[in-house]
Design a protein around this motif. Structure first.
Motif, PDB file in Angstrom:
ATOM      1  N   PHE A 107       0.727  -1.111  -0.008  1.00 54.20           N
ATOM      2  CA  PHE A 107      -0.004  -0.085   0.086  1.00 54.20           C
ATOM      3  C   PHE A 107       0.992   1.346  -0.093  1.00 54.20           C
ATOM      4  CE2 PHE A 107      -2.189   3.417   2.485  1.00 54.20           C
ATOM      5  CZ  PHE A 107      -3.092   3.418   1.580  1.00 54.20           C
ATOM      6  N   LYS A 108       0.905   2.251  -0.970  1.00 50.81           N
ATOM      7  CA  LYS A 108       1.425   3.431  -1.213  1.00 50.81           C
ATOM      8  C   LYS A 108       0.405   4.304  -0.555  1.00 50.81           C
ATOM      9  CE  LYS A 108       3.954   1.672  -5.025  1.00 50.81           C
ATOM     10  NZ  LYS A 108       5.514   1.792  -5.203  1.00 50.81           N
ATOM     11  N   PRO A 109       0.913   5.031   0.418  1.00 50.83           N
ATOM     12  CA  PRO A 109      -0.135   6.169   1.162  1.00 50.83           C
ATOM     13  C   PRO A 109       0.049   7.427   0.181  1.00 50.83           C
ATOM     14  CG  PRO A 109       1.774   5.698   2.719  1.00 50.83           C
ATOM     15  CD  PRO A 109       1.916   4.631   1.648  1.00 50.83           C
ATOM     16  N   GLN A 120      12.814  -8.946  -9.783  1.00 48.78           N
ATOM     17  CA  GLN A 120      12.138 -10.140  -9.964  1.00 48.78           C
ATOM     18  C   GLN A 120      11.681 -10.811  -8.927  1.00 48.78           C
ATOM     19  OE1 GLN A 120      15.629 -11.869 -12.211  1.00 48.78           O
ATOM     20  NE2 GLN A 120      14.324 -12.280 -13.886  1.00 48.78           N
ATOM     21  N   ASP A 121      10.525 -11.550  -8.824  1.00 46.55           N
ATOM     22  CA  ASP A 121      10.130 -12.144  -7.502  1.00 46.55           C
ATOM     23  C   ASP A 121      10.882 -13.161  -7.225  1.00 46.55           C
ATOM     24  OD1 ASP A 121       8.028 -10.229  -7.362  1.00 46.55           O
ATOM     25  OD2 ASP A 121       6.657 -11.282  -8.556  1.00 46.55           O
ATOM     26  N   HIS A 122      11.128 -14.527  -8.037  1.00 50.21           N
ATOM     27  CA  HIS A 122      11.543 -15.681  -7.760  1.00 50.21           C
ATOM     28  C   HIS A 122      12.899 -15.748  -6.960  1.00 50.21           C
ATOM     29  CE1 HIS A 122      12.928 -19.889  -7.721  1.00 50.21           C
ATOM     30  NE2 HIS A 122      11.629 -20.060  -7.553  1.00 50.21           N
ATOM     31  N   ALA A 136      -1.132 -12.933  -9.122  1.00 54.33           N
ATOM     32  CA  ALA A 136      -2.392 -11.973  -9.451  1.00 54.33           C
ATOM     33  C   ALA A 136      -2.517 -10.649  -8.757  1.00 54.33           C
ATOM     34  CB  ALA A 136      -3.670 -12.929  -9.385  1.00 54.33           C
ATOM     35  N   TRP A 137      -2.332  -9.682  -9.315  1.00 54.84           N
ATOM     36  CA  TRP A 137      -2.431  -8.347  -8.567  1.00 54.84           C
ATOM     37  C   TRP A 137      -3.795  -7.593  -9.054  1.00 54.84           C
ATOM     38  CZ3 TRP A 137      -2.405  -3.077  -9.442  1.00 54.84           C
ATOM     39  CH2 TRP A 137      -1.717  -2.269  -8.666  1.00 54.84           C
ATOM     40  N   VAL A 138      -4.306  -7.504  -7.883  1.00 61.88           N
ATOM     41  CA  VAL A 138      -5.744  -6.662  -8.173  1.00 61.88           C
ATOM     42  C   VAL A 138      -5.975  -5.487  -7.435  1.00 61.88           C
ATOM     43  CG1 VAL A 138      -8.234  -7.067  -7.462  1.00 61.88           C
ATOM     44  CG2 VAL A 138      -7.095  -9.180  -8.009  1.00 61.88           C
ATOM     45  N   CYS A 149       1.662   3.304 -10.348  1.00 58.80           N
ATOM     46  CA  CYS A 149       1.034   1.790 -10.719  1.00 58.80           C
ATOM     47  C   CYS A 149       2.474   0.899 -11.246  1.00 58.80           C
ATOM     48  CB  CYS A 149       0.266   1.778 -11.955  1.00 58.80           C
ATOM     49  SG  CYS A 149       1.046   2.608 -13.324  1.00 58.80           S
ATOM     50  N   MET A 150       1.917  -0.406 -11.084  1.00 52.98           N
ATOM     51  CA  MET A 150       3.092  -1.244 -11.900  1.00 52.98           C
ATOM     52  C   MET A 150       3.666  -0.939 -13.003  1.00 52.98           C
ATOM     53  SD  MET A 150       3.677  -4.229  -9.602  1.00 52.98           S
ATOM     54  CE  MET A 150       2.985  -5.777 -10.139  1.00 52.98           C
ATOM     55  N   HIS A 151       4.955  -1.117 -13.172  1.00 50.15           N
ATOM     56  CA  HIS A 151       5.765  -1.142 -14.682  1.00 50.15           C
ATOM     57  C   HIS A 151       6.212  -2.458 -14.912  1.00 50.15           C
ATOM     58  CE1 HIS A 151       5.170   3.291 -13.818  1.00 50.15           C
ATOM     59  NE2 HIS A 151       5.585   3.644 -14.858  1.00 50.15           N
ATOM     60  N   PHE A 203      -1.861 -10.247 -14.109  1.00 52.32           N
ATOM     61  CA  PHE A 203      -1.079 -11.434 -13.568  1.00 52.32           C
ATOM     62  C   PHE A 203       0.262 -11.059 -14.176  1.00 52.32           C
ATOM     63  CE2 PHE A 203      -5.038 -13.551 -13.789  1.00 52.32           C
ATOM     64  CZ  PHE A 203      -4.805 -14.655 -12.748  1.00 52.32           C
ATOM     65  N   HIS A 204       1.428 -11.450 -13.321  1.00 54.96           N
ATOM     66  CA  HIS A 204       2.707 -11.441 -13.844  1.00 54.96           C
ATOM     67  C   HIS A 204       3.563 -12.707 -13.631  1.00 54.96           C
ATOM     68  CE1 HIS A 204       3.437  -9.541  -9.975  1.00 54.96           C
ATOM     69  NE2 HIS A 204       4.631  -9.916  -9.953  1.00 54.96           N
ATOM     70  N   HIS A 205       4.434 -13.077 -14.470  1.00 57.87           N
ATOM     71  CA  HIS A 205       5.285 -14.196 -14.261  1.00 57.87           C
ATOM     72  C   HIS A 205       6.517 -13.875 -13.059  1.00 57.87           C
ATOM     73  CE1 HIS A 205       8.402 -17.337 -15.053  1.00 57.87           C
ATOM     74  NE2 HIS A 205       7.336 -17.969 -15.464  1.00 57.87           N
ATOM     75  N   TRP A 209      10.807  -8.639 -15.096  1.00 57.12           N
ATOM     76  CA  TRP A 209      11.021  -7.515 -14.102  1.00 57.12           C
ATOM     77  C   TRP A 209       9.816  -6.595 -13.884  1.00 57.12           C
ATOM     78  CZ3 TRP A 209      16.069  -5.490 -16.937  1.00 57.12           C
ATOM     79  CH2 TRP A 209      17.021  -6.618 -17.324  1.00 57.12           C
ATOM     80  N   HIS A 210       9.916  -6.000 -12.809  1.00 55.05           N
ATOM     81  CA  HIS A 210       8.752  -5.019 -12.500  1.00 55.05           C
ATOM     82  C   HIS A 210       9.116  -4.277 -11.200  1.00 55.05           C
ATOM     83  CE1 HIS A 210       7.826  -8.646  -9.775  1.00 55.05           C
ATOM     84  NE2 HIS A 210       7.158  -7.796  -9.165  1.00 55.05           N
ATOM     85  N   GLY A 211       8.460  -3.123 -11.158  1.00 55.97           N
ATOM     86  CA  GLY A 211       8.632  -2.319 -10.180  1.00 55.97           C
ATOM     87  C   GLY A 211       7.655  -1.241 -10.179  1.00 55.97           C
ATOM     88  N   GLY A 220      -4.328   7.317  -2.081  1.00 49.36           N
ATOM     89  CA  GLY A 220      -3.674   6.056  -1.884  1.00 49.36           C
ATOM     90  C   GLY A 220      -3.567   5.115  -3.017  1.00 49.36           C
ATOM     91  N   ARG A 221      -2.662   4.341  -2.927  1.00 47.33           N
ATOM     92  CA  ARG A 221      -2.556   3.011  -4.125  1.00 47.33           C
ATOM     93  C   ARG A 221      -2.756   1.658  -3.458  1.00 47.33           C
ATOM     94  NH1 ARG A 221       1.756  -0.192  -6.661  1.00 47.33           N
ATOM     95  NH2 ARG A 221       1.028  -1.296  -4.889  1.00 47.33           N
ATOM     96  N   PRO A 222      -3.883   1.121  -3.165  1.00 46.40           N
ATOM     97  CA  PRO A 222      -4.228   0.035  -2.536  1.00 46.40           C
ATOM     98  C   PRO A 222      -4.128  -1.167  -3.579  1.00 46.40           C
ATOM     99  CG  PRO A 222      -6.284   0.980  -2.537  1.00 46.40           C
ATOM    100  CD  PRO A 222      -5.300   1.985  -3.179  1.00 46.40           C
TER     101      PRO A 222
HETATM  102  O1  LIG Z   1       2.525  -3.417  -5.774  1.00 51.71           O
HETATM  103  C1  LIG Z   1       3.597  -3.187  -6.104  1.00 51.71           C
HETATM  104  O2  LIG Z   1       3.720  -1.743  -6.648  1.00 51.71           O
HETATM  105  C2  LIG Z   1       4.578  -4.098  -6.130  1.00 51.71           C
HETATM  106  C3  LIG Z   1       4.050  -5.630  -6.215  1.00 51.71           C
HETATM  107  C4  LIG Z   1       5.151  -6.702  -6.396  1.00 51.71           C
HETATM  108  O3  LIG Z   1       6.294  -6.437  -6.611  1.00 51.71           O
HETATM  109  C5  LIG Z   1       4.460  -7.801  -6.838  1.00 51.71           C
HETATM  110  O4  LIG Z   1       3.555  -8.205  -6.511  1.00 51.71           O
HETATM  111  O5  LIG Z   1       5.446  -8.747  -6.906  1.00 51.71           O
END
Ligand SMILES: O=C(O)CCC(=O)C(=O)O
Length: 274
Positions: A107-109, A120-122, A136-138, A149-151, A203-205, A209-211, A220-222
């Motif tokens: 959560f980004k206030p 990367q997550d893994h 799954a990012w809702v 937002c996610m990039h 969804f993302h694998h 790469w994301h941020g 806020g960004r919930p």
């Molecule tokens: O919510 C975000 O901005 C990042 C979330 C994230 O890195 C993820 O769900 O893998």
């Protein structure tokens, strides 16, 4: 159910917005519960509730991370099992059994929401293999470029794990700064901002790469991510992880148990009590 074209796009690009999965009223309910958990008003605690940008929850830069909010709140537990999301996760992973690794709120206030660095997550999940998970990012409110937002970097999930998952950022603030020797010839690093509307799911694998940039806006960004694993995912301890204390299986065994619920088995499953 996803179309073949959507599945192909996900496999090529490493992420996919599948559109709306909840109406506004349901999302408002989740958002309300999130506020209660962050305020410490839930009956049980989540696995973690902390500021990813420092020790001080009231600090100048804040990203409130909640891990396994489903342990603290039944509406979020039900969310893990949402049949449409679980069916899509099964289709994207190509596996009839889907389990939850863990969930995660970032959560980004307003005004002082910090960035989420390129990663990367893994590589952050060194106790589970193989790297076939998806998230799954809702969005629990509109996620926009202004509020962080996610990039995503398309196709980057094909490039393998990168330096422990950390990609680096150039001095302009939010452009990936990778080790170029690890990027296959002919590949192009392109940053795509992914605005996601309230109630939509992207969804993302776990190797994409994301941020996400800071939130300097007035809102806020919930959002909630659920990290889903295919049923063949195994516990293979290497380093440690926050969730390891919940693991009840032997090294090398399929990772399952009350804290890693099965949410899809060739069809929907009703929520379980841990
Ligand atoms: O919510 C975000 O901005 C990042 C979330 C994230 O890195 C993820 O769900 O893998």
């Amino acid at each position: 159910m996803l179309s073949d074209a959507q599945i192909v796009t996900f496999r090529e690009q490493g992420y996919l917005n599948v559109g709306r999965v909840y109406d506004d009223k349901y999302v408002d309910g989740l958002r309300n519960r999130l506020e209660q958990v962050i305020a410490g008003k839930s009956e049980t605690d989540p696995e973690a509730l902390r500021n990813l940008r420092g020790d001080d929850m009231e600090g100048a830069e804040v990203v409130i991370q909640v891990v396994n909010i489903w342990e603290a709140d039944d509406l979020f537990k039900t969310h893990l099992f949402q049949p449409a999301i679980c069916e899509m996760a099964s289709e994207l992973m190509g596996c009839g059994t889907v389990r939850v690794w863990h969930d995660q709120i970032q959560f980004k206030p307003p005004r002082k929401g910090g960035p989420t660095d390129w990663h990367q997550d893994h590589p952050y999940w060194p106790i589970i293999q193989p790297a076939d998970l998806i998230s799954a990012w809702v969005a629990l409110d509109d996620a926009t470029i202004e509020n962080g937002c996610m990039h995503m970097v398309p196709r980057s999930h094909h490039w393998g794990p990168h330096k422990g998952g950390t990609i680096g950022t150039v001095s302009d603030g939010f452009t990936p700064d990778p080790d170029m020797s690890r990027i296959p010839p002919g590949e192009d690093i392109k940053v795509v901002p992914c605005e996601v509307k309230k109630g939509e799911c992207m969804f993302h694998h776990c190797l994409t790469w994301h941020g996400s940039p800071p939130n300097l806006s007035e809102t806020g960004r919930p959002a909630i991510a659920v990290h889903y694993m295919p049923g063949y995912t195994r516990y293979e301890p290497n380093k440690t992880h926050l969730m390891e204390k919940r693991v009840e299986v032997q090294p090398g065994a399929l990772l399952k148990g009350p804290y890693f619920p099965t949410v899809w088995q060739n069809g929907p499953i009703a929520p379980l009590t841990p």
